[in-house]
Design a protein around this motif. Structure first.
Motif, mmCIF file in Angstrom:
data_model
loop_
_atom_site.group_PDB
_atom_site.id
_atom_site.type_symbol
_atom_site.label_atom_id
_atom_site.label_comp_id
_atom_site.label_asym_id
_atom_site.label_seq_id
_atom_site.Cartn_x
_atom_site.Cartn_y
_atom_site.Cartn_z
ATOM 1 N N ARG A 26 0.834 -1.208 0.000
ATOM 2 C CA ARG A 26 0.000 0.000 0.000
ATOM 3 C C ARG A 26 0.867 1.256 0.000
ATOM 4 O O ARG A 26 0.570 2.229 -0.677
ATOM 5 C CB ARG A 26 -0.931 -0.009 1.197
ATOM 6 C CG ARG A 26 -2.025 -1.060 1.079
ATOM 7 C CD ARG A 26 -2.971 -1.021 2.234
ATOM 8 N NE ARG A 26 -3.740 0.201 2.169
ATOM 9 C CZ ARG A 26 -4.211 0.828 3.240
ATOM 10 N NH1 ARG A 26 -3.984 0.365 4.440
ATOM 11 N NH2 ARG A 26 -4.907 1.943 3.103
ATOM 12 N N CYS A 29 2.310 1.714 -3.494
ATOM 13 C CA CYS A 29 1.272 2.209 -4.409
ATOM 14 C C CYS A 29 0.970 3.682 -4.160
ATOM 15 O O CYS A 29 0.810 4.459 -5.099
ATOM 16 C CB CYS A 29 0.001 1.383 -4.263
ATOM 17 S SG CYS A 29 0.169 -0.312 -4.845
ATOM 18 N N ALA A 33 1.374 6.656 -6.968
ATOM 19 C CA ALA A 33 0.121 7.193 -7.494
ATOM 20 C C ALA A 33 0.292 8.570 -8.123
ATOM 21 O O ALA A 33 -0.360 8.884 -9.119
ATOM 22 C CB ALA A 33 -0.927 7.247 -6.389
#
Length: 73
Positions: A26, A29, A33
């Protein structure tokens, strides 16, 4: 659920273990992003059925799909 709090670096396990946990994924990511912008909404126009003539698959892909098991085997 969105978590915008991003730690400085993703924790890695023992010396270069790249199989991190969900929290590490997470975090990775979240850091990536910002590198990609979401495309503007694209609305597809309807296609006349007379323009649809089937699908062409190259032989290598057809062999690969043929070798895969059917769903539910």
């Amino acid at each position: 659920m969105t978590n915008f709090e991003v730690p400085g670096t993703a924790p890695l396990g023992p010396a270069g273990d790249l199989d991190g946990d969900l929290a590490a994924l997470r975090g990775d990511c979240a850091r990536m992003a910002g590198n990609w912008a979401a495309p503007a909404e694209v609305s597809a126009l309807p296609v006349s059925p007379s323009l649809i003539h089937g699908v062409t698959v190259d032989p290598a892909s057809a062999r690969m799909l043929d070798g895969m098991s059917e769903y539910g085997d």
